[in-house]
Design a protein around this motif. Structure first.
Motif, short mmCIF file in Angstrom:
data_model
loop_
_atom_site.label_atom_id
_atom_site.label_comp_id
_atom_site.label_asym_id
_atom_site.label_seq_id
_atom_site.Cartn_x
_atom_site.Cartn_y
_atom_site.Cartn_z
N ARG A 131 0.84 -1.21 0.00
CA ARG A 131 0.00 0.00 0.00
C ARG A 131 0.87 1.25 0.00
O ARG A 131 0.55 2.23 -0.67
N THR A 132 1.96 1.22 0.75
CA THR A 132 2.86 2.38 0.77
C THR A 132 3.47 2.62 -0.61
O THR A 132 3.56 3.77 -1.07
N ALA A 133 3.86 1.53 -1.29
CA ALA A 133 4.42 1.69 -2.63
C ALA A 133 3.39 2.25 -3.60
O ALA A 133 3.71 3.12 -4.43
N LEU A 134 2.14 1.77 -3.50
CA LEU A 134 1.09 2.29 -4.38
C LEU A 134 0.81 3.77 -4.09
O LEU A 134 0.61 4.56 -5.02
N GLU A 135 0.81 4.14 -2.81
CA GLU A 135 0.58 5.54 -2.46
C GLU A 135 1.72 6.43 -2.97
O GLU A 135 1.47 7.56 -3.41
N VAL A 136 2.94 5.92 -2.94
CA VAL A 136 4.07 6.70 -3.46
C VAL A 136 3.92 6.91 -4.96
O VAL A 136 4.17 8.02 -5.48
N ILE A 137 3.51 5.87 -5.69
CA ILE A 137 3.33 5.98 -7.14
C ILE A 137 2.23 6.99 -7.47
O ILE A 137 2.40 7.88 -8.31
N VAL A 138 1.08 6.86 -6.79
CA VAL A 138 -0.04 7.75 -7.06
C VAL A 138 0.32 9.20 -6.69
O VAL A 138 0.00 10.14 -7.43
N GLN A 139 0.99 9.37 -5.55
CA GLN A 139 1.37 10.73 -5.13
C GLN A 139 2.38 11.34 -6.10
O GLN A 139 2.32 12.54 -6.39
N SER A 140 3.28 10.53 -6.62
CA SER A 140 4.26 11.05 -7.59
C SER A 140 3.57 11.48 -8.88
O SER A 140 3.89 12.54 -9.44
N ILE A 141 2.62 10.68 -9.35
CA ILE A 141 1.87 11.05 -10.55
C ILE A 141 1.08 12.33 -10.32
O ILE A 141 1.06 13.23 -11.17
N GLN A 142 0.43 12.43 -9.17
CA GLN A 142 -0.36 13.62 -8.88
C GLN A 142 0.52 14.86 -8.78
O GLN A 142 0.15 15.94 -9.26
N THR A 143 1.71 14.72 -8.18
CA THR A 143 2.62 15.86 -8.06
C THR A 143 3.09 16.33 -9.44
O THR A 143 3.15 17.54 -9.71
N GLN A 144 3.43 15.39 -10.32
CA GLN A 144 3.87 15.76 -11.66
C GLN A 144 2.77 16.47 -12.43
O GLN A 144 3.03 17.48 -13.13
N ILE A 145 1.54 16.00 -12.31
CA ILE A 145 0.43 16.63 -13.03
C ILE A 145 0.14 18.02 -12.47
O ILE A 145 -0.11 18.96 -13.24
N GLU A 146 0.19 18.18 -11.16
CA GLU A 146 -0.07 19.49 -10.57
C GLU A 146 1.03 20.49 -10.92
O GLU A 146 0.77 21.69 -11.02
N GLU A 147 2.26 20.02 -11.11
CA GLU A 147 3.32 20.92 -11.54
C GLU A 147 3.10 21.42 -12.97
O GLU A 147 3.53 22.51 -13.33
N ILE A 148 2.44 20.61 -13.79
CA ILE A 148 2.17 21.01 -15.17
C ILE A 148 0.93 21.90 -15.25
O ILE A 148 0.94 22.95 -15.89
N THR A 149 -0.15 21.47 -14.60
CA THR A 149 -1.41 22.21 -14.68
C THR A 149 -1.47 23.40 -13.74
O THR A 149 -2.34 24.25 -13.89
#
Length: 245
Positions: A53-71
């Motif tokens: 679960r921690t690994a999945l949360e890290v992946i999802v949080q990384s994707i969300q951070t990258q998208i928020e940096e773009i948008t």
């Protein structure tokens, strides 16, 4: 030497041939759904997270951070789409190390379908953000003469996405096949490691470009709406007395 999974027929259902591209796509979708269901089956606040679960949360949080940096804003709806593209392409390319598994991204039909989904998603997100009229207005800006060029540019995005992803995956497969015939022990290991790296990079680039296109469509729709409904500043008349003097 098989370079594309489209040529490999694995089974037939009611006379309809199912090639390796379709079957391997189903396998990847089943893996993504199964892994997410297993990891999140005890997703509650009173249950401590485990390593998966921690690994999945890290992946999802990384994707969300990258998208928020773009948008430059919270765009959870964009994360669902772009994140799914990234996970699908990344898992497809990572399974390249499995003997006998040909990733569906090595097929031009799969990469074209992924690019077509981006082509459909861009106007949908733009219309949902600013309305149909505001989104269509961007095709005639700055002049109606630019209408055919803007349409061609919109379709060229999808074509470039499909060709880029297909070309990178196929180039790795061709080089690995050539080196396998020259030195069947050492070079395949190196090429598999290089294929894993380039596969993750291509998944990242594809999802980032999709996010950029969607962000551009939504930003232009919102900005046009602001220009349309902005109220000009009205100056107040001078008061009598000292201001008149």
């Amino acid at each position: 030497m098989q370079l594309t999974p489209d040529d490999i027929i694995l089974l037939r259902i009611w006379g309809f041939p199912l090639n390796a591209t379709i079957v391997n796509t189903w396998i990847i979708m089943a893996l993504l759904v199964g892994i997410s269901m297993i990891v999140t089956r005890n997703l509650r606040a009173d249950v401590p997270p485990n390593r998966w679960r921690t690994a999945l949360e890290v992946i999802v949080q990384s994707i969300q951070t990258q998208i928020e940096e773009i948008t430059r804003k919270s765009a959870r709806h964009v994360m669902y789409f772009a994140g799914t593209l990234f996970l699908f392409i990344a898992l497809s390319n990572l399974l390249l190390v499995v003997p006998g598994f040909l990733p569906p991204t090595a097929s031009l039909s799969t990469t074209a379908a992924l690019a077509f989904s981006v082509l459909v998603a861009v106007p949908l997100f733009g219309i949902a953000s600013g309305g149909l009229v505001r989104y269509l207005r961007r095709y005639i800006e700055p002049s109606p003469i630019m209408l055919p060029f803007n349409i061609i540019g919109e379709f060229s995005r999808g074509i470039s996405l499909a060709i880029r992803l297909y070309g990178n995956v196929m180039s790795g497969a061709v080089i690995a096949a050539i080196l396998l015939s020259v030195a069947p022990f050492f070079f395949p290991v190196v090429m598999n490691m290089l294929g894993l790296l380039t596969g993750l990079i291509q998944a990242y680039i594809f999802s980032i470009l999709a996010t950029v296109y969607i962000s551009s469509a939504t930003a232009e729709s919102e900005s046009s709406g602001i220009r349309e409904y902005s109220i000009p500043h009205q100056s107040h008349p001078p008061r009598s007395g000292e201001e008149q003097r």
